[in-house]
Design a protein around this motif. Structure first.
Motif, short mmCIF file in Angstrom:
data_model
loop_
_atom_site.label_atom_id
_atom_site.label_comp_id
_atom_site.label_asym_id
_atom_site.label_seq_id
_atom_site.Cartn_x
_atom_site.Cartn_y
_atom_site.Cartn_z
N GLY A 223 0.83 -1.15 0.04
CA GLY A 223 -0.14 -0.10 0.02
C GLY A 223 0.78 1.18 -0.03
O GLY A 223 0.48 2.26 -0.74
N ILE A 224 2.02 1.20 0.81
CA ILE A 224 2.75 2.34 0.74
C ILE A 224 3.43 2.67 -0.78
O ILE A 224 3.60 3.84 -1.02
CB ILE A 224 3.94 2.10 1.95
CG1 ILE A 224 3.03 2.46 3.37
CG2 ILE A 224 4.95 3.35 1.84
CD1 ILE A 224 4.08 1.79 4.50
N ALA A 225 3.97 1.49 -1.09
CA ALA A 225 4.82 1.71 -2.42
C ALA A 225 3.81 2.20 -3.43
O ALA A 225 4.26 3.07 -4.29
CB ALA A 225 5.47 0.39 -2.87
N ARG A 226 2.82 1.65 -3.57
CA ARG A 226 1.53 2.10 -4.56
C ARG A 226 1.33 3.41 -4.49
O ARG A 226 1.28 4.31 -5.26
CB ARG A 226 0.30 1.28 -4.63
CG ARG A 226 0.69 -0.10 -4.99
CD ARG A 226 -0.39 -1.13 -4.51
NE ARG A 226 -1.66 -0.65 -5.09
CZ ARG A 226 -3.06 -1.13 -4.71
NH1 ARG A 226 -3.08 -1.56 -3.61
NH2 ARG A 226 -3.94 -0.60 -5.44
N THR A 227 1.23 4.06 -3.29
CA THR A 227 0.86 5.24 -3.05
C THR A 227 1.97 6.37 -3.12
O THR A 227 1.69 7.36 -3.94
CB THR A 227 0.39 5.54 -1.43
OG1 THR A 227 -0.93 4.79 -0.97
CG2 THR A 227 -0.18 7.03 -1.00
N ALA A 228 2.95 6.05 -2.87
CA ALA A 228 4.23 6.65 -3.05
C ALA A 228 4.46 6.87 -4.68
O ALA A 228 4.81 7.81 -4.99
CB ALA A 228 5.57 6.17 -2.48
N LEU A 229 4.31 5.77 -5.41
CA LEU A 229 4.45 5.82 -6.96
C LEU A 229 3.35 6.75 -7.54
O LEU A 229 3.85 7.28 -8.46
CB LEU A 229 4.68 4.45 -7.12
CG LEU A 229 5.82 3.49 -7.03
CD1 LEU A 229 5.75 2.24 -7.30
CD2 LEU A 229 7.12 4.34 -7.68
N ARG A 230 2.22 6.62 -7.04
CA ARG A 230 1.06 7.42 -7.47
C ARG A 230 1.41 8.94 -7.50
O ARG A 230 1.23 9.69 -8.28
CB ARG A 230 -0.30 7.01 -6.85
CG ARG A 230 -0.82 5.64 -7.51
CD ARG A 230 -2.05 5.43 -6.81
NE ARG A 230 -2.71 4.24 -7.21
CZ ARG A 230 -3.50 3.69 -6.57
NH1 ARG A 230 -4.44 4.30 -5.73
NH2 ARG A 230 -4.08 2.42 -6.79
N ARG A 231 1.84 9.42 -6.36
CA ARG A 231 2.26 10.79 -5.84
C ARG A 231 3.31 11.19 -6.64
O ARG A 231 3.36 12.18 -7.30
CB ARG A 231 2.80 10.71 -4.76
CG ARG A 231 1.65 10.62 -3.74
CD ARG A 231 1.99 10.83 -2.10
NE ARG A 231 0.92 10.61 -1.01
CZ ARG A 231 1.31 10.75 0.30
NH1 ARG A 231 2.63 11.22 0.57
NH2 ARG A 231 0.27 10.57 1.07
N HIS A 232 4.59 10.43 -6.87
CA HIS A 232 5.67 10.83 -7.88
C HIS A 232 5.85 9.58 -8.59
O HIS A 232 6.89 8.84 -8.15
CB HIS A 232 6.58 11.17 -6.80
CG HIS A 232 6.42 12.15 -5.55
ND1 HIS A 232 6.46 13.75 -6.22
CD2 HIS A 232 5.99 12.35 -4.46
CE1 HIS A 232 6.36 14.47 -5.46
NE2 HIS A 232 5.81 13.58 -4.22
N PRO A 233 5.63 9.35 -9.70
CA PRO A 233 5.93 8.36 -10.58
C PRO A 233 7.33 8.08 -10.93
O PRO A 233 7.67 6.89 -11.41
CB PRO A 233 4.95 8.56 -11.79
CG PRO A 233 3.89 9.61 -11.42
CD PRO A 233 4.64 10.37 -10.55
N ASP A 234 7.93 9.18 -10.96
CA ASP A 234 9.23 9.29 -11.44
C ASP A 234 10.51 8.78 -10.21
O ASP A 234 11.58 8.83 -10.33
CB ASP A 234 10.18 10.08 -11.96
CG ASP A 234 9.56 11.50 -11.34
OD1 ASP A 234 9.01 11.58 -10.31
OD2 ASP A 234 10.08 12.67 -11.56
N ARG A 235 10.02 8.79 -8.77
CA ARG A 235 10.72 8.48 -7.64
C ARG A 235 11.40 7.13 -7.88
O ARG A 235 10.78 6.35 -8.35
CB ARG A 235 9.91 8.76 -6.57
CG ARG A 235 9.24 7.58 -6.12
CD ARG A 235 8.19 7.78 -5.01
NE ARG A 235 8.67 8.51 -3.78
CZ ARG A 235 8.09 9.23 -2.64
NH1 ARG A 235 6.52 9.24 -2.83
NH2 ARG A 235 8.80 9.55 -1.90
#
Length: 336
Positions: A223-235
């Motif tokens: 859940g954390i990874a999916r949320t983080a990637l949605r916020r910043h797709p290039d991180r």
């Protein structure tokens, strides 16, 4: 009888037989919390005025000297009158998703790995939470409560996904969740709980992340990874999953899809005891040290058995990660 509990200038009502932490979270007032069983010490705070009953606070978590100095465990203590509290350090009260009691309906029970099940609980109304938090389930007819992390993102708020590992002799797992729980049954759920969550979106600058999960410690990291990637797709995001053998791996297709959708996301399964072709061998914390020469400016996320979490903290510091950026969630046995 109820009493006034004041934290950071905000006052909430707390019944005489109610834990201080429970009263604050139900009123939407933040207070540090992690295990909510009295074993981690995260909710330890100062009693500025008033008196509390320490209840079942373990001596190893709250020592006699700490009690004498006015410290208490908010998850165990009950008020004896009006109380003013102060969290440790610079933490101050803030608004959070309030703790609620809900009745859910079982939508899915499926075996996804060796001694591991996915349980999906449907809600009639949404439950507000942050990715990484957990809920408590009440074992029918016993009053026993057990905690399980959510694999969801915050927008998946009406179908809660849990990953559950069988515990031999466990009142909740062997005695219930692995012995007849079926779709359509009603389950009592309380949540959300825990501080294992991303910063608010406004404070999330998109810095690189490494996440290490042991066993079903993978659940909140998804859940954390999916949320983080949605916020910043290039991180840059690297997720390690440590298990004993290939039969304990799961959600490989979902994680492969994440790798396909986000060029800077990498998933690394690691097998510690049962080697198999195509997989890293050893421990996920060692794999991180081998792969990442410097984690300066990164954030680190650890979830799983206490020994793995502690090894992860050392590994992160070894690679120059700032201690303030290290987040951890220990899965401790209920009888600890």
């Amino acid at each position: 009888m109820t009493f006034a509990v004041t934290v950071g200038g905000r006052s909430v009502e707390c019944a005489g037989d109610q834990a201080l932490l429970d009263a604050c979270l139900r009123a939407g007032v933040w207070m540090p919390n992690s295990c909510n069983q009295g074993t981690c010490g995260t909710c330890k705070l100062h009693v500025v005025s008033g008196e509390v009953d320490h209840g079942d606070s373990p001596e190893e978590t709250l020592t006699a000297d700490e009690r004498a100095a006015g410290m208490t465990l908010a998850c165990q203590a009950r008020p004896r009158g009006d109380v003013e509290l102060r969290p440790q350090g610079s933490a101050a009260a803030k608004a959070v998703n309030p703790l609620r009691d809900l009745t859910a309906t079982v939508l899915e029970v499926s075996d996804i790995a060796r001694d591991t099940r996915r349980i999906v609980l449907g809600l009639d109304e949404p439950l507000a939470f942050d990715a990484g938090q957990y809920v408590e389930l009440t074992v029918p007819g016993s009053g026993v409560r057990r905690q399980y992390s959510l694999a969801n993102t915050a927008d998946e708020d009406k179908a809660l996904e849990l990953h559950v590992k069988l515990v031999p002799g466990g009142a909740a797992t062997e005695g219930w969740l692995f012995s007849g729980l079926a779709a359509g049954e009603a389950v009592e759920v309380s949540g959300p709980l825990g501080d294992f969550r991303l910063p608010d979106e406004a404070d999330d600058v998109g810095a690189p992340m490494v996440l290490i999960g042991g066993g079903t410690g993978l659940a909140p990291l998804i859940g954390i990874a999916r949320t983080a990637l949605r916020r910043h797709p290039d991180r840059d995001v690297v997720l390690y999953h440590g298990v004993r053998g290939e039969s304990e791996l799961y959600d490989l297709a979902r994680l492969s899809d994440l790798e396909r959708d986000y060029a800077n996301f990498r998933f690394v399964p690691v097998l510690s005891h049962e080697p198999a072709d195509g997989y890293r061998e050893g421990f996920p914390t060692d794999a991180f040290v081998e792969d990442i020469p410097s984690a300066r400016g990164w954030s680190g996320w650890l979830c799983g058995p206490p020994a793995m979490v502690e090894a992860g903290v050392k590994a992160f510091k070894r690679r120059r990660m700032a201690p303030r950026n290290i987040h951890r969630e220990k899965f401790t046995p209920a009888d600890a």
